[in-house]
Design a protein around this motif. Structure first.
Motif, short mmCIF file in Angstrom:
data_model
loop_
_atom_site.label_atom_id
_atom_site.label_comp_id
_atom_site.label_asym_id
_atom_site.label_seq_id
_atom_site.Cartn_x
_atom_site.Cartn_y
_atom_site.Cartn_z
N ASN A 1 0.82 -1.22 0.00
CA ASN A 1 0.00 0.00 0.00
C ASN A 1 0.86 1.27 0.00
O ASN A 1 0.55 2.23 0.71
N TYR A 2 1.91 1.27 -0.81
CA TYR A 2 2.77 2.44 -0.96
C TYR A 2 2.88 2.88 -2.42
O TYR A 2 3.96 3.19 -2.90
N ILE A 3 1.74 2.89 -3.11
CA ILE A 3 1.78 3.30 -4.51
C ILE A 3 1.58 4.81 -4.61
O ILE A 3 0.81 5.40 -3.86
N PRO A 4 2.28 5.44 -5.54
CA PRO A 4 2.09 6.88 -5.75
C PRO A 4 0.82 7.16 -6.56
O PRO A 4 0.30 6.27 -7.25
N SER A 5 0.36 8.38 -6.51
CA SER A 5 -0.90 8.75 -7.17
C SER A 5 -0.83 8.70 -8.69
O SER A 5 -1.85 8.58 -9.35
N HIS A 6 0.37 8.75 -9.27
CA HIS A 6 0.49 8.77 -10.73
C HIS A 6 0.42 7.39 -11.38
O HIS A 6 0.46 7.28 -12.59
N TRP A 7 0.30 6.34 -10.60
CA TRP A 7 0.23 4.99 -11.18
C TRP A 7 -1.02 4.84 -12.04
O TRP A 7 -2.05 5.46 -11.78
N VAL A 8 -0.92 3.97 -13.04
CA VAL A 8 -2.07 3.68 -13.88
C VAL A 8 -3.14 2.96 -13.05
O VAL A 8 -2.84 2.32 -12.05
N LYS A 9 -4.36 3.08 -13.53
CA LYS A 9 -5.47 2.36 -12.91
C LYS A 9 -5.46 0.92 -13.44
O LYS A 9 -4.92 0.65 -14.52
#
Length: 141
Positions: free
Chosen positions: A67-75
């Motif tokens: 649960n450490y993904i940045p906001s710019h990751w693809v959906k």
């Protein structure tokens, strides 16, 4: 150095300029980067045979599960190829893991001595291309 970070010989190197110029939550981003790079230290690479996109995708999969993904990751469902790498492949691996809990760990174990796309068939009963099509269809892509 170029890029965000890299690991070599059980050492993790992080780009201080990247972190120093990061506009979001630096602690959260640094933690995510460490999860990703630590995975590289522990993962198998099929004796150099595994596609680079899968190697990076597994590392980002671990970051995703932590649960450490940045906001710019693809959906989920986005991307052009299953082995595109990083967030695209991480999302695809998450889908594969939903079909068989523990899939990514089992895939990594198989990559200890080599790599073959048939590992997906061995573990999930479908080719990786069929799984990618199913994944894309699930998200209307």
């Amino acid at each position: 150095m170029d890029g965000v970070a890299y690991s070599v010989n059980n050492e993790i190197h992080v780009n201080a300029n990247y972190l120093g110029n990061y506009s979001g939550d630096v602690k959260r981003e640094f933690t995510g980067v460490i999860y990703h790079e630590m995975t590289h230290i522990w993962q198998w690479n099929g004796n150099g045979q595994t596609p680079g996109g899968l190697i990076e995708g597994i590392a980002d999969y671990v970051r995703l599960k932590a649960n450490y993904i940045p906001s710019h990751w693809v959906k989920p469902g986005q991307g052009d190829r299953w082995d595109q790498g990083y967030d695209v492949t991480a999302r695809f691996l998450d889908y594969c893991n939903s079909l068989r809990n523990g899939f990514v760990a089992e895939l990594n174990k198989k990559m200890r001595s080599g790599y073959s796309a048939t590992y997906f068939v061995d573990l999930l009963g479908k080719t990786v291309d069929r799984l990618w099509s199913d994944y894309k269809a699930k998200y209307g892509q």
